[in-house]
Every structure is written in structure tokens, then in C-alpha cells.
Design an enzyme around this catalytic site. Structure first.
Site, PDB file in Angstrom:
ATOM      1  N   LYS A  76       0.846  -1.201   0.000  1.00 48.90           N
ATOM      2  CA  LYS A  76       0.000   0.000   0.000  1.00 48.90           C
ATOM      3  C   LYS A  76       0.882   1.252   0.000  1.00 48.90           C
ATOM      4  O   LYS A  76       2.090   1.168   0.251  1.00 48.90           O
ATOM      5  CB  LYS A  76      -0.914  -0.020   1.226  1.00 48.90           C
ATOM      6  CG  LYS A  76      -0.168   0.029   2.554  1.00 48.90           C
ATOM      7  CD  LYS A  76      -1.105  -0.214   3.731  1.00 48.90           C
ATOM      8  CE  LYS A  76      -0.312  -0.289   5.036  1.00 48.90           C
ATOM      9  NZ  LYS A  76      -1.165  -0.671   6.178  1.00 48.90           N
ATOM     10  N   ARG A 131     -11.266   0.472  14.527  1.00 47.85           N
ATOM     11  CA  ARG A 131     -11.279   1.251  13.288  1.00 47.85           C
ATOM     12  C   ARG A 131     -12.210   0.527  12.317  1.00 47.85           C
ATOM     13  O   ARG A 131     -13.346   0.926  12.140  1.00 47.85           O
ATOM     14  CB  ARG A 131      -9.869   1.397  12.709  1.00 47.85           C
ATOM     15  CG  ARG A 131      -8.926   2.187  13.618  1.00 47.85           C
ATOM     16  CD  ARG A 131      -7.645   2.570  12.906  1.00 47.85           C
ATOM     17  NE  ARG A 131      -7.061   1.445  12.177  1.00 47.85           N
ATOM     18  CZ  ARG A 131      -5.877   1.459  11.607  1.00 47.85           C
ATOM     19  NH1 ARG A 131      -5.119   2.550  11.666  1.00 47.85           N
ATOM     20  NH2 ARG A 131      -5.418   0.416  10.954  1.00 47.85           N
ATOM     21  N   TYR A 164      16.587  29.498   9.029  1.00 47.58           N
ATOM     22  CA  TYR A 164      15.366  30.120   9.556  1.00 47.58           C
ATOM     23  C   TYR A 164      15.274  29.938  11.060  1.00 47.58           C
ATOM     24  O   TYR A 164      15.535  28.839  11.569  1.00 47.58           O
ATOM     25  CB  TYR A 164      14.124  29.470   8.928  1.00 47.58           C
ATOM     26  CG  TYR A 164      13.933  29.804   7.466  1.00 47.58           C
ATOM     27  CD1 TYR A 164      13.769  31.115   7.035  1.00 47.58           C
ATOM     28  CD2 TYR A 164      13.897  28.777   6.527  1.00 47.58           C
ATOM     29  CE1 TYR A 164      13.569  31.391   5.694  1.00 47.58           C
ATOM     30  CE2 TYR A 164      13.690  29.047   5.184  1.00 47.58           C
ATOM     31  CZ  TYR A 164      13.532  30.360   4.774  1.00 47.58           C
ATOM     32  OH  TYR A 164      13.336  30.634   3.450  1.00 47.58           O
ATOM     33  N   MET A 224      12.524  24.189   3.055  1.00 44.63           N
ATOM     34  CA  MET A 224      11.795  23.495   1.995  1.00 44.63           C
ATOM     35  C   MET A 224      12.743  22.722   1.069  1.00 44.63           C
ATOM     36  O   MET A 224      12.469  21.574   0.706  1.00 44.63           O
ATOM     37  CB  MET A 224      10.981  24.505   1.176  1.00 44.63           C
ATOM     38  CG  MET A 224      10.104  23.852   0.130  1.00 44.63           C
ATOM     39  SD  MET A 224       9.205  25.056  -0.868  1.00 44.63           S
ATOM     40  CE  MET A 224       8.022  25.704   0.289  1.00 44.63           C
TER      41      MET A 224
HETATM   42  C1  LIG Z   1      -0.432  -1.802   6.631  1.00 44.29           C
HETATM   43  C2  LIG Z   1      -1.034  -3.081   7.040  1.00 44.29           C
HETATM   44  C3  LIG Z   1      -0.231  -4.187   7.355  1.00 44.29           C
HETATM   45  C4  LIG Z   1       1.281  -4.113   7.397  1.00 44.29           C
HETATM   46  O1  LIG Z   1       1.677  -3.468   8.603  1.00 44.29           O
HETATM   47  P1  LIG Z   1       3.231  -3.347   8.988  1.00 44.29           P
HETATM   48  O2  LIG Z   1       3.213  -2.810  10.370  1.00 44.29           O
HETATM   49  O3  LIG Z   1       3.844  -2.394   8.017  1.00 44.29           O
HETATM   50  O4  LIG Z   1       3.805  -4.700   8.887  1.00 44.29           O
HETATM   51  C5  LIG Z   1      -0.855  -5.373   7.633  1.00 44.29           C
HETATM   52  N1  LIG Z   1      -2.204  -5.470   7.634  1.00 44.29           N
HETATM   53  C6  LIG Z   1      -3.008  -4.425   7.352  1.00 44.29           C
HETATM   54  C7  LIG Z   1      -4.487  -4.593   7.389  1.00 44.29           C
HETATM   55  C8  LIG Z   1      -2.453  -3.202   7.062  1.00 44.29           C
HETATM   56  O5  LIG Z   1      -3.245  -2.160   6.785  1.00 44.29           O
END
Ligand SMILES: *Cc1c(COP(=O)(O)O)cnc(C)c1O
Length: 356
Positions: A35, A130, A252, A300
Site C-alpha cells: 500500500k 477502526r 530560519y 523546503m
Molecule cells: C499496513 C497493514 C499491514 C502491514 O503493517 P506493517 O506494520 O507495516 O507490517 C498489515 N495489515 C493491514 C491490514 C495493514 O493495513
């Protein structure tokens, strides 16, 4: 002239980390989580690095399409499932498995009359609150999905809130094992932290993400100590050098004051490249392979570093912001965040190259 700011992605490191994940998985199959553009590493790099994975798991339908276009024929799991009913058609067309975490998603599937079939992963809310069905509604949801002709298989899954803390996942683990007991279908539970620390969470499939990119899921346990290799190197060069006298300040807000005569280097990398603006004085940086420290506020397009440990460094010297010499987790910790956030935040303007 090309700006020297560059991310180098090592598919060899990704392959190594996947093999490491497999050794912890002890026979469970591995969803490589890709992802967020493979945690900032790029979907195509992920395909090179994780071609040996049993499946790829992600969130974004556009990227799932790109995985298929690039030739990935293996399983693909959409971790948040459908965002709207039309996603079911996309899932069937591309051969994606969908998480089902809500009553709304379940109803879309029940109402779906499209062509093809969609494997699903029913998600339990095991305490993170969640996504997912509460334990009391889980079995009925499983039965409703199992009754659909359009759904060939119903797997079960849950996600830990506290797998990175010793003992933190015990209640959620027991909740999932109880809720899924006796149900048909494969089970998947473990993220990176659980894969390493909670053997009972391995089940049929594990879902590591961050460890595949060579960062640690744990505060206080380095990626190197886990046998992982960094997949991303963020590097740039010195584009300026200044000589300071005692009392001179940098950048800055004048947040750094020279205690005595010293040289500082100006690096072509800033928060618009994804380097954290909150990195404080002292955050590690390597110049010409030598570890030194950030001084002054990150801007930046530039940041400034102490050249005292590298007296020979001049304009053009190589700078590693994170990578093999400066673990991304150290930069993250200094900046009050985690390696995950830094790798995902790599900015689009940074040139990305595959490692030789
Ligand atoms: C992102 C995610 C993972 C992987 O998590 P890590 O901590 O990066 O290993 C596994 N399962 C779900 C549902 C996720 O959203």
C-alpha cells in the site's frame, strides 16, 4: 544540471527482507503489503523486490490495476475492500480479493449482479476499533458471505493495535482465535511486529509491510538487529559550504548557534523532498560516508549539516539522509515519528532510481 536529490531503491534488499519474513513465517504464506505506493518505494520496484511473495496486499485500486498491467498474476488483497459498489466490478475484472469490514460493504456484495466472482476476507474488529465487524456480529456476517454465489471463498482477518508492545496483542489474538474458531476459510492476522514476536498469530497468511522495506516495527529494536536491510537510500550532495564563527547562527529561526569556528555544509534536500521539518539539531546525517549531525532548521529545499567530523568535505560531497549508514528509524525517532511515515512521505519531485 540535475538536482542531486535522489532515492535509490534496492530490490535486492527487498528480496532479502522478504526471505527474512518467510523465515519468521514458518510456513505461513506471505502477503507482501505494498500500500501507499509500496511504502514510498514505488509499485514497480515492489514487483521486482517481491516477485517471490505469495500475494500482494494494498489499498489503492489504481495501483492494483498497475500490478496487473505489469504482469503480476498472483493473489491481490485489497486491505480496505471496496470504497463504492463500482469497485466490485473492478475487483472481479482484475481478480482482486476484497476485505469486507462493514455492513455497507456486505450489502454491496449481496446486491452485486456483476460478472465473475470475488474472494473476500471478512475483517474482525478485535479491539482496535477502526474497521471490522464486532465479535458478536462476525459469525452471521461470515454465514451471509458464504451464502453468496458470487463469493467463492470467505477468509477471516483482523489487525493488531499493539503488536509492537510486548504482550500488547494478547487480548486481540484471543478475540480473533475465538471469533474465527471453526469457520471455514483461511485466516490472516500478523503484521510485521506480530510476525516477529507472536508465533500464535501466524495462522495461514501473514501480512508484513514495514520490515520488507528494511525498517523496524519496534521502538528500541533496530532493523539491523532484526537482520533487515534498508531498501531505500535518500541521498543528495553539498551545494554550499559556510565558515561560521562563535555566535553565528544558521537558517530560519536561527535555531543553531556555532559554539566556535566551524564549517557547515548546505545539502540539497528539504521538507519538500520528504525530509521531516521537525528533525532537530543533532539528527544523524552522513557526509562522504561519515556520520555527522543536522544543524539549524530544515527548510523546503535545503538543510544544513556540521562538517567538523569531515574536514575534507566540500561542494559536491555525497550526503546520505537515510540508508545503510543512517538508519531511517534513527532519523524518524529524532523527529518524533516512525520510519513508516518518512518512507511514505518521499516526495514526488525526488528522482527515484533502482540500485545497481
Ligand atoms: C499496513 C497493514 C499491514 C502491514 O503493517 P506493517 O506494520 O507495516 O507490517 C498489515 N495489515 C493491514 C491490514 C495493514 O493495513
Amino acid at each position: 544540471m540535475t538536482r542531486p536529490t535522489q532515492a535509490t531503491i534496492s530490490s535486492a534488499a527487498m528480496q532479502h527482507n522478504l526471505a527474512r519474513a518467510r523465515s519468521w513465517a514458518a510456513g505461513a504464506r506471505v502477503w507482501a503489503v505494498v500500500k501507499a505506493n509500496a511504502y514510498g518505494h514505488g509499485i514497480e520496484s515492489a514487483l521486482r523486490g517481491f516477485s517471490a511473495a505469495d500475494g500482494l496486499a494494498l489499498i489503492e485500486f489504481e495501483h492494483a490495476q498497475r500490478l496487473r498491467d505489469a504482469g503480476w498474476r498472483g493473489p491481490v488483497l485489497m486491505l480496505e475492500g471496496a470504497f463504492e459498489p463500482a469497485d466490485l466490478d473492478a475487483a472481479a475484472a482484475l481478480g482482486l480479493a476484497l476485505a469486507v469490514h462493514s455492513e455497507a460493504q456486505l450489502r454491496w456484495l449481496e446486491a452485486w449482479r456483476g460478472a465473475g466472482r470475488i474472494p473476500v476476507h471478512l475483517k474482525l474488529n478485535s479491539g482496535m476499533n477502526r474497521l471490522g465487524f464486532p465479535p458478536a456480529e462476525f459469525r452471521l456476517a461470515h454465514a451471509r458471505l458464504s451464502a453468496l454465489a458470487s463469493v467463492p471463498t470467505v477468509a477471516t482477518m483482523a489487525h493488531f493495535a499493539d503488536a509492537d508492545v510486548r504482550g500488547g496483542a494478547e487480548r486481540a489474538l484471543q478475540c480473533f482465535l475465538a471469533a474465527s474458531r471453526g469457520l471455514a476459510g483461511e485466516r490472516s492476522l500478523a503484521n510485521s511486529a506480530a510476525l516477529i514476536d507472536i508465533p500464535a498469530a501466524r495462522c495461514d497468511w501473514v501480512r508484513p509491510g514495514v520490515i520488507l522495506y528494511g525498517a523496524s516495527p519496534f521502538a528500541g529494536r533496530s532493523a539491523a538487529s532484526l537482520g533487515l536491510r534498508p531498501a531505500m537510500t535518500l541521498a543528495s550532495r553539498l551545494i554550499g559550504v559556510q565558515r561560521l564563527q562563535a555566535g553565528d547562527t544558521v537558517g530560519y529561526g536561527s535555531t543553531f548557534t556555532a559554539p566556535g569556528p566551524m564549517r557547515i555544509g548546505v545539502v540539497a534536500c528539504g521538507y519538500a523532498d520528504g525530509y521531516p521539518r521537525h528533525a532537530p539539531n543533532g539528527t544523524p546525517v552522513a557526509v562522504a560516508g561519515v556520520r555527522t549531525r543536522l544543524v539549524g532548521r530544515v527548510a523546503m529545499d535545503m538543510l544544513t549539516v556540521d562538517l567538523t567530523p569531515v574536514p575534507g568535505a566540500d561542494i559536491g560531497a555525497e550526503v546520505e539522509l537515510w540508508g545503510a549508514t543512517v538508519p531511517i528509524d534513527e532519523v524518524a525517532e529524532a523527529s518524533g515519528t516512525i520510519g513508516y511515515e518518512l518512507m511514505c512521505a518521499l516526495a514526488a519531485r525526488v528522482r527515484v532510481e533502482a540500485a545497481a
